[in-house]
Design an enzyme around this catalytic site. Structure first.
Site, PDB file in Angstrom:
ATOM      1  N   ARG A  73      54.941  54.376 -35.779  1.00  0.00           N
ATOM      2  CA  ARG A  73      55.877  53.272 -35.972  1.00  0.00           C
ATOM      3  C   ARG A  73      56.610  53.013 -36.936  1.00  0.00           C
ATOM      4  O   ARG A  73      57.545  51.983 -36.855  1.00  0.00           O
ATOM      5  CB  ARG A  73      54.328  52.191 -35.676  1.00  0.00           C
ATOM      6  CG  ARG A  73      54.027  52.113 -34.271  1.00  0.00           C
ATOM      7  CD  ARG A  73      52.769  51.120 -34.191  1.00  0.00           C
ATOM      8  NE  ARG A  73      51.643  51.626 -35.109  1.00  0.00           N
ATOM      9  CZ  ARG A  73      50.671  52.389 -34.557  1.00  0.00           C
ATOM     10  NH1 ARG A  73      50.885  53.102 -33.333  1.00  0.00           N
ATOM     11  NH2 ARG A  73      49.463  52.728 -35.242  1.00  0.00           N
ATOM     12  N   GLU A 110      37.921  59.696 -43.928  1.00  0.00           N
ATOM     13  CA  GLU A 110      36.547  59.531 -44.173  1.00  0.00           C
ATOM     14  C   GLU A 110      35.626  60.740 -43.460  1.00  0.00           C
ATOM     15  O   GLU A 110      34.914  61.323 -43.920  1.00  0.00           O
ATOM     16  CB  GLU A 110      35.877  58.295 -43.797  1.00  0.00           C
ATOM     17  CG  GLU A 110      34.542  58.240 -44.055  1.00  0.00           C
ATOM     18  CD  GLU A 110      34.209  58.179 -45.489  1.00  0.00           C
ATOM     19  OE1 GLU A 110      32.794  57.856 -45.968  1.00  0.00           O
ATOM     20  OE2 GLU A 110      35.088  57.929 -46.421  1.00  0.00           O
TER      21      GLU A 110
END
Length: 230
Positions: A73, A110
């Site tokens: 984006r 993560e």
């Protein structure tokens, strides 16, 4: 820094219109996420133009020669800003998307890693660069973009995003670079979703959605050393 905190932009009606043009999609792409959908902003010609204009007004006199857009984006807003300020646009892409010789920079999620790449020779040493993306969550992607640009000798002036929290938990990871945000994410009325596009609100574990991957991030966790791209 928020645009609304600047002299001359406090109570600017354009910022309110930009915020209202961004659709909030509850529980997308998974339960508990308040997804900030900028595609509805693009449907509003005036709000879209105002978004670009505010960035252009800020960066026109900063001597920026490179606008680096983060996939995907960042490609929407970056080229328009680059054209208006007389800079070149450089796409920072996910792996195996650029056809020429590339330099890669990995960053930690993560539960895994991802990577940004830039064409060799796209940026020259000493050029002043602006990094553009639509939303900042934990700062991991922007941090990787900064490292990548600095490895090719660029001077990163600032990072610019349309949407972000007032306290970006990962801002310390941006190597001291300023962060400029237009609006805060909106919450959907009567919705229990506790997070916004990858930002854990009130300590709730959540994730950020991207066109290529879905990563799970818990703010305040300890991040591993920078990995290598495959």
């Amino acid at each position: 820094m928020f645009a609304g905190d600047q002299n001359g932009l406090q109570d600017d009606p354009r910022l309110k219109a930009i915020s209202e043009a961004i659709r909030v999609v509850p529980h997308f792409p998974k339960p508990g996420i308040m997804f900030q959908d900028i595609t509805t902003l693009l449907l509003d010609h005036k709000a879209f133009k105002d978004t670009v204009d505010i960035f252009v007004d800020r960066y026109r006199e900063m001597g920026i020669s490179v606008v680096a857009g983060v996939e995907a984006r960042g490609f929407i807003f970056g080229p328009s800003i680059a054209l208006a300020i007389g800079a070149k646009f450089v796409p920072l892409r996910k792996p195996r998307k650029l056809p020429g010789e590339v330099i890669s920079e990995a960053y930690v999620l993560e539960y895994g890693t991802d990577c940004l790449e830039i064409h060799v020779g796209a940026v020259q040493p000493g050029e002043r660069a602006l990094v553009v993306d639509d939303l900042v969550a934990t700062g991991g992607t922007l941090s990787a973009a900064i490292r990548l640009l600095e490895r090719v000798g660029a001077q990163v002036v600032e990072c610019a995003c349309v949407v972000g929290l007032r306290e970006v938990k990962g801002q310390h990871r941006l190597n001291g670079k300023p962060l400029y945000i237009l609006v805060e994410p909106r919450q959907q009325t009567n919705c229990s979703a506790p997070s916004v596009n990858g930002v854990a609100v009130n300590g709730v574990e959540t994730c950020r959605h991207d066109d290529i991957y879905l990563s799970v991030t818990k703010l305040g966790s300890t991040f591993s050393p920078i990995p290598k791209c495959d």
